[in-house]
Write an enzyme that holds these catalytic residues in place. Structure first.
Site, PDB file in Angstrom:
ATOM      1  N   LYS A   6       0.822  -1.206   0.000  1.00  0.00           N
ATOM      2  CA  LYS A   6       0.000   0.000   0.000  1.00  0.00           C
ATOM      3  C   LYS A   6       0.856   1.257   0.000  1.00  0.00           C
ATOM      4  O   LYS A   6       0.501   2.276  -0.607  1.00  0.00           O
ATOM      5  CB  LYS A   6      -0.955  -0.016   1.188  1.00  0.00           C
ATOM      6  CG  LYS A   6      -2.082  -1.030   1.024  1.00  0.00           C
ATOM      7  CD  LYS A   6      -3.027  -1.010   2.200  1.00  0.00           C
ATOM      8  CE  LYS A   6      -4.272  -1.851   1.932  1.00  0.00           C
ATOM      9  NZ  LYS A   6      -3.983  -3.245   1.646  1.00  0.00           N
TER      10      LYS A   6
ATOM     11  N   GLU B 102      -3.384   6.251   7.310  1.00  0.00           N
ATOM     12  CA  GLU B 102      -4.137   7.132   6.428  1.00  0.00           C
ATOM     13  C   GLU B 102      -5.159   7.913   7.232  1.00  0.00           C
ATOM     14  O   GLU B 102      -5.707   7.393   8.210  1.00  0.00           O
ATOM     15  CB  GLU B 102      -4.900   6.339   5.356  1.00  0.00           C
ATOM     16  CG  GLU B 102      -4.052   5.820   4.231  1.00  0.00           C
ATOM     17  CD  GLU B 102      -4.911   5.120   3.175  1.00  0.00           C
ATOM     18  OE1 GLU B 102      -6.119   4.952   3.405  1.00  0.00           O
ATOM     19  OE2 GLU B 102      -4.354   4.739   2.145  1.00  0.00           O
TER      20      GLU B 102
ATOM     21  N   HIS C 127     -15.116  -3.482   7.340  1.00  0.00           N
ATOM     22  CA  HIS C 127     -14.360  -3.384   6.082  1.00  0.00           C
ATOM     23  C   HIS C 127     -14.582  -4.579   5.160  1.00  0.00           C
ATOM     24  O   HIS C 127     -13.862  -4.737   4.182  1.00  0.00           O
ATOM     25  CB  HIS C 127     -12.861  -3.190   6.353  1.00  0.00           C
ATOM     26  CG  HIS C 127     -12.557  -2.015   7.238  1.00  0.00           C
ATOM     27  ND1 HIS C 127     -12.704  -0.715   6.823  1.00  0.00           N
ATOM     28  CD2 HIS C 127     -12.146  -1.951   8.527  1.00  0.00           C
ATOM     29  CE1 HIS C 127     -12.385   0.103   7.818  1.00  0.00           C
ATOM     30  NE2 HIS C 127     -12.045  -0.626   8.866  1.00  0.00           N
TER      31      HIS C 127
ATOM     32  N   ARG D 207      -6.209  -9.052  -8.545  1.00  0.00           N
ATOM     33  CA  ARG D 207      -6.863 -10.338  -8.749  1.00  0.00           C
ATOM     34  C   ARG D 207      -8.292 -10.066  -9.176  1.00  0.00           C
ATOM     35  O   ARG D 207      -8.743  -8.920  -9.209  1.00  0.00           O
ATOM     36  CB  ARG D 207      -6.871 -11.159  -7.459  1.00  0.00           C
ATOM     37  CG  ARG D 207      -7.512 -10.426  -6.287  1.00  0.00           C
ATOM     38  CD  ARG D 207      -7.579 -11.274  -5.036  1.00  0.00           C
ATOM     39  NE  ARG D 207      -7.958 -10.525  -3.854  1.00  0.00           N
ATOM     40  CZ  ARG D 207      -9.204 -10.245  -3.502  1.00  0.00           C
ATOM     41  NH1 ARG D 207     -10.206 -10.635  -4.268  1.00  0.00           N
ATOM     42  NH2 ARG D 207      -9.460  -9.565  -2.401  1.00  0.00           N
TER      43      ARG D 207
END
Length: 715
Positions: free
Chosen positions: A77, A161, A196, A254
């Site tokens: 990330k 973040e 999430h 993917r």
């Protein structure tokens, strides 16, 4: 199910994923022994593992996915954020550096300003991610996040973040090939999320302005080109619901679990595209303008795939991936998949074995009954069920508890929503608790029906959606039908000379009368209502004609109903034909399970809405609790039990420790997630039954507490 459907199957290890599906050496050994020339990694496990992709290449096996450098770049990330910045793709403010010292990370969180998200740089699917709203919670959340990331991805590096509050989650399906082409196949809205993890996904994203959609699509393609992407991928964005600004979130290298909604609105087979690209061919459509035209209603037939699509090498089965894949047909140049323009709307619901009433704890057990919605019963809508289990299979602790993906496609969003709810109501599962009713309530909630909700939807409404089931009054007609089913089941067993020693019938014993001696008499027993909220004493009076008069008490007054019921057993299971109050005739599919303490009955009613029956009900006949002379009525040691089967990750207390209310005692890992077992009252630890690393069964006693006063402690 996948083993049964395969032409050939090879054992790669025991159930724990680390010893089988994550063991790349075992998988490549099977590939070498069978002459396999290509491997499709699926949705999870090794699908985004750069080392596995590299090992495939080293063993002359085609990895049906992106090249190793792209997986490396987008799998991290922090690295991906830097690449996106260079490619002029908007990103959220945060810290993506290499300093992983906890205090340094905490200082960065202070700089970014709370709330912040801690994310495993190699994570995904909500694993290795924590939202932190207060500085005092940061270090504990960081520790849990790193531990989960190390187990799940083999790397505990994290980034930070700023948490964009109340955003939409909109992602774009992208494709690239070895010839430098890259396109997107429109977007999906995945804003209904819990921890999430996506719950409902739909395409197109409702209410997204055209200019924002266009800019996001261009950014998604730019992201793919920035890393030389090949194959199927998903670029995820957060969209500010106030300003419609969007920020790059991550890229999944993917095929996504939710890819069927894209297939349904485009008419394209995304796995077919993956195989063609892996074989060295060009994308079937290379111009974004042509795709945009098709998505807006234009139509062009794709040409026959030419020799450029031939695989560079084949196995003895003439195929790059599996015996039944489509590349063999491509070599003959005869495969033509019908393509249609985008029409209408598609919505996917993820059906899980979990209990919404207990915080969505994953469930294990045997799928004693599994009936999918009929595909041809919804008019113009198309219903699709993607599943990996069948009736009689077990949901185990080793894998994700998803039962299926239910996808509905229709001419417009309103019709798709209507038929999604109809399909959910007709879905029958017995043996494990499910989220089916919860999904119905989500899909019919006014905010979701309006469209454009944020990822806070379940934060705002989730508790009410769960409680709605508890607050809904239990229809007396359903209790009456359940009572009739239980009595018929007992009588049928008695007629056939079967014993039911393990269930409530056997334990209640003499208080029950055999049917042939019970004509014209009444018997009373306790039925636990839907959701286990309360227990009612139901009176069943037998009549000589084989019918029953059943009285169900309520807050206002008792309801008495006349029930005629007969069992009909077929290859599909047991159906009960019911006539209620001599005027309502309907069928109910019945599944009955006996345990040591109760008899459980699942009802799935057909065309019975005028009686108050919903699509599914679960009731229990509770056996009287055994009593023993001299036995204490209250345990002197509250028992902290496992909420599900799993592995002990950490034991946080020792014998002699004094604990407070809500203090964590044990961390249990099950179904790829960590669950913190807490006490909700004070006490002193008198026993710890398991050590770290041990496997425990559902309900196993983990910790015993001694308390000065009687308190209730629970997991």
């Amino acid at each position: 199910m996948h083993v049964k459907q395969a032409d050939e199957a090879f054992h790669i290890g025991p159930p724990p994923a680390a010893e089988s599906y994550l063991d790349m050496h075992r998988i490549l050994d099977v590939a070498a022994r069978t002459g396999t020339s290509g491997i499709h990694p699926g949705y999870g496990f090794l699908s985004e593992n750069e080392h596995f992709a590299a090992a495939c290449a080293a063993n002359d096996v085609t990895f049906i996915g992106p090249p190793v450098p792209a997986i490396q770049a987008m799998g991290s990330k922090s690295t991906s954020k830097a690449i996106m910045i260079d490619a002029n793709v908007p990103v959220t403010p945060g810290y993506h550096g290499n300093n992983q010292d906890p205090e340094a990370l905490k200082a960065e969180a202070e700089r970014i300003k709370y709330p912040v998200l801690i994310k495993a740089t190699l994570g995904g699917g909500g694993k290795g991610m924590r939202l932190v709203e207060r500085p005092e919670d940061f270090l504990d959340a960081l520790d849990a996040c790193k531990r989960e990331a190390l187990k799940g991805f083999g790397d505990d590096t994290v980034l930070l973040e700023r948490f964009v509050q109340r955003p939409r989650h909109v992602e774009f399906q992208i494709f690239g090939d070895h010839h430098g082409n890259a396109v997107h196949l429109a977007e999906r809205d995945c804003s209904v999320q819990r921890r999430h993890q996506k719950v409902l996904e739909e395409a197109p994203a409702p209410g997204l302005p055209h200019d924002v959609r266009q800019s996001m699509g261009e950014a998604a393609v730019a992201a793919a080109k920035a890393v030389g992407y090949v194959g199927a991928g998903t670029v995820e964005f957060l969209v500010d619901t106030t300003t419609n600004e969007f920020f790059f979130c991550e890229m999944n290298t993917r095929l996504q679990v939710e890819h069927p909604v894209t297939e349904m609105i485009t008419g394209l087979d995304l796995v077919e595209w993956q195989l063609q690209v892996a074989a060295g061919g060009k994308l079937p459509i290379v111009e974004q303008a042509e795709i945009d035209d098709r998505l807006s209603g234009g139509m062009k037939r794709l040409p026959t795939l030419d020799t450029a699509c031939k695989p560079s090498r084949t196995s003895s089965r003439g195929c790059i991936a599996t015996q039944t894949c489509k590349l063999g047909a491509w070599r003959a140049g005869i495969l033509r998949t019908p393509h249609r323009p985008r029409s209408g709307h598609a919505i996917e619901a993820r059906v899980y074995a979990e209990n919404p009433g207990t915080g969505f704890l994953p469930a294990t057990g045997n799928l004693r009954k599994l009936r999918e919605p009929p595909a041809d019963a919804f008019g113009d809508s198309t219903v699709r069920v993607d599943t990996g289990v069948a009736e009689g299979d077990n949901v185990t602790m080793f894998y994700d508890p998803m039962i299926s993906k239910l996808i509905v496609h229709s001419k417009d969003r309103a019709t798709a929503l209507r038929d999604l709810n109809l399909a959910l109501r007709s879905y029958q599962v017995a043996g494990v608790p499910t989220n089916l009713s919860f999904l119905e309530r989500c899909a019919s909630h006014p905010a979701f029906m309006e469209g454009g909700i944020s990822t806070s939807f379940l934060d705002d409404h989730g508790e009410a959606l769960v409680k709605e089931a508890d607050l809904s009054p239990t229809p007396p007609s359903a209790v009456a039908v359940a009572a009739a089913a239980m009595v018929l089941n007992r009588n049928e067993a008695s007629r056939r000379g079967l014993n039911l020693p393990g269930g409530a019938w056997g334990q209640i014993g003499a208080s029950w009368r055999a049917f042939d001696s019970a004509q014209g008499v009444a018997e009373t027993f306790a039925i636990e209502t839907d959701g286990g909220g309360s227990t009612v004493d139901v009176e069943v009076r037998h009549h000589s004609d084989g019918t029953f008069t059943i009285t169900v008490p309520s807050e206002d007054e008792a309801t008495t109903q006349h029930v005629e019921a007969t069992f009909k057993t077929t290859a599909e299971g047991t159906t009960m034909e019911v006539v209620l109050d001599k005027m309502h005739r309907f069928d109910v599919d019945v599944s009955i399970e006996e345990t040591q303490t109760e008899t459980s009955v699942h009802l799935f009613a057909h065309n019975a809405t005028d009686t108050g029956l919903g699509p599914r009900h679960v009731y229990n006949v509770v056996a009287p609790k055994a009593t023993f002379q001299g036995a204490s009525d209250v345990s002197s040691a509250p028992l902290i039990k496992a909420v599900m089967p799993g592995k002990i990750v950490r034991v946080l207390v020792e014998v002699g420790d004094v604990v407070e209310a809500d203090q964590p005692l044990v961390i249990l890992e099950a179904m790829k997630m960590e669950h913190v077992i807490k006490a909700n009252g004070p006490g002193c630890v008198s026993a710890v039954s398991f050590a770290e690393g041990e496997i425990v069964a559902d309900g196993a006693i983990l910790v015993e507490l001694e308390v000065a006063d009687e308190v209730e402690l629970a997991a």
